[in-house]
Design a protein around this motif. Structure first.
Motif, PDB file in Angstrom:
ATOM      1  N   VAL A 152       0.955  -1.192  -0.068  1.00  0.00           N
ATOM      2  CA  VAL A 152       0.267   0.132   0.101  1.00  0.00           C
ATOM      3  C   VAL A 152       1.017   1.313  -0.070  1.00  0.00           C
ATOM      4  N   GLU A 153       1.929   1.004   0.364  1.00  0.00           N
ATOM      5  CA  GLU A 153       2.653   2.774   0.996  1.00  0.00           C
ATOM      6  C   GLU A 153       3.519   2.636  -0.082  1.00  0.00           C
ATOM      7  N   ALA A 154       3.926   1.146  -0.998  1.00  0.00           N
ATOM      8  CA  ALA A 154       4.468   1.700  -2.133  1.00  0.00           C
ATOM      9  C   ALA A 154       3.330   1.959  -3.749  1.00  0.00           C
ATOM     10  N   GLY A 155       2.361   1.805  -3.449  1.00  0.00           N
ATOM     11  CA  GLY A 155       0.784   2.191  -4.447  1.00  0.00           C
ATOM     12  C   GLY A 155       0.744   1.398  -5.586  1.00  0.00           C
ATOM     13  N   VAL A 156       1.513  -0.316  -5.012  1.00  0.00           N
ATOM     14  CA  VAL A 156       1.121  -1.440  -5.351  1.00  0.00           C
ATOM     15  C   VAL A 156      -0.562  -1.675  -5.047  1.00  0.00           C
ATOM     16  N   LEU A 157      -0.734  -1.804  -3.904  1.00  0.00           N
ATOM     17  CA  LEU A 157      -2.073  -1.456  -3.903  1.00  0.00           C
ATOM     18  C   LEU A 157      -3.081  -0.973  -3.032  1.00  0.00           C
ATOM     19  N   THR A 158      -3.768  -0.446  -3.231  1.00  0.00           N
ATOM     20  CA  THR A 158      -5.214   0.331  -3.051  1.00  0.00           C
ATOM     21  C   THR A 158      -4.950   0.813  -1.485  1.00  0.00           C
ATOM     22  N   PRO A 159      -5.705   1.310  -0.909  1.00  0.00           N
ATOM     23  CA  PRO A 159      -5.725   1.266   0.227  1.00  0.00           C
ATOM     24  C   PRO A 159      -7.603   0.341   0.513  1.00  0.00           C
ATOM     25  N   ALA A 160      -8.476   0.083  -0.269  1.00  0.00           N
ATOM     26  CA  ALA A 160      -9.435  -0.537  -1.033  1.00  0.00           C
ATOM     27  C   ALA A 160      -9.030  -2.505  -1.009  1.00  0.00           C
ATOM     28  N   GLN A 161      -8.397  -2.326  -1.549  1.00  0.00           N
ATOM     29  CA  GLN A 161      -7.946  -3.516  -1.948  1.00  0.00           C
ATOM     30  C   GLN A 161      -7.425  -4.468  -0.388  1.00  0.00           C
ATOM     31  N   ARG A 162      -6.581  -3.547   0.365  1.00  0.00           N
ATOM     32  CA  ARG A 162      -5.817  -4.504   1.756  1.00  0.00           C
ATOM     33  C   ARG A 162      -6.312  -5.215   2.435  1.00  0.00           C
ATOM     34  N   PRO A 163      -7.723  -4.845   2.884  1.00  0.00           N
ATOM     35  CA  PRO A 163      -8.475  -5.590   3.741  1.00  0.00           C
ATOM     36  C   PRO A 163      -8.512  -6.949   3.407  1.00  0.00           C
TER      37      PRO A 163
END
Length: 213
Positions: A152-163
């Motif tokens: 997420v920090e690197a911009g590979v995942l969006t916050p919405a994809q993280r859960p």
């Protein structure tokens, strides 16, 4: 001549029992961890073990903590090979790959320790999904969570994809590890298992990191 029992300084016997447990579990898994066998291997009576552990479960859990640390170290060792000057996104993906491949290869190389490393104990009132032993989050699981947060920090995942991404990753690699160590894949040659492990880890990473629809 009767051999004298070994003398331990305060606290040394606990460490000696844990180390002996790791040796026994390496080839025999949890089933090899009987109190009599463990105490006999370090030259003391079973009663001596109970001065450091309330019961067999407490002793086994202490050994499991050490097995978890060794699994986590396997992951960290793989992370050391990641180039420090690599692109942040590539580094984040490589860290997640190190976690997944480390998990699978530890399971295949050390099935006895792996059986211990995935041991959990539910804490009263704790309904969280993370595995815990002795009130701590398992270090291998924490490395997985950290690696996903890094995406997420690197911009590979969006916050919405993280859960819940950790559940998808964990389920996939653990399922393969189980197939490779106890299931129908265990008869495959090591090079084939290595190739399959790489494929499985790469596939779940691609799925987790795929752009949202």
């Amino acid at each position: 001549m009767v051999r004298a029992a070994r003398s331990y300084h305060h606290g040394d016997l606990r460490a000696a029992l844990v180390e002996a447990g790791l040796k026994l579990a390496r080839t025999g898994g949890i089933g090899a961890l009987g109190v009599r066998e463990l105490t006999r291997s370090v030259g003391v009576t079973p009663n001596a073990a109970y001065r450091h552990f309330a019961d067999r479960e407490a002793l086994v859990l202490a050994i499991a903590v050490e097995a978890q640390d060794r699994l986590a170290q396997t992951m960290l060792d793989r992370m050391k090979a990641i180039r420090a000057d690599a692109d942040p996104a590539d580094r984040a993906l490589a860290r997640l790959r190190a976690v997944g491949e480390g998990y699978v290869h530890f399971a295949m190389a050390e099935p006895g320790w792996f059986e211990l490393a995935i041991l959990t104990r539910d804490e009263p009132g704790d309904d969280s999904p993370q595995p815990t032993i002795e009130s701590r989050v398992a270090p291998p699981y924490q490395l997985l969570v950290d690696a996903l947060d890094g995406l997420v920090e690197a911009g590979v995942l969006t916050p919405a994809q993280r859960p819940n991404a950790e559940v998808a990753c964990w389920s996939t690699v653990h399922g393969f590890a189980d197939l490779a160590t106890r299931g129908p894949l265990r008869a495959q040659d090591p090079p084939i298992l290595d190739a399959l492990a790489t494929y499985v880890v790469d596939t779940i990473i691609a799925g987790v990191a795929a752009p949202p629809r």
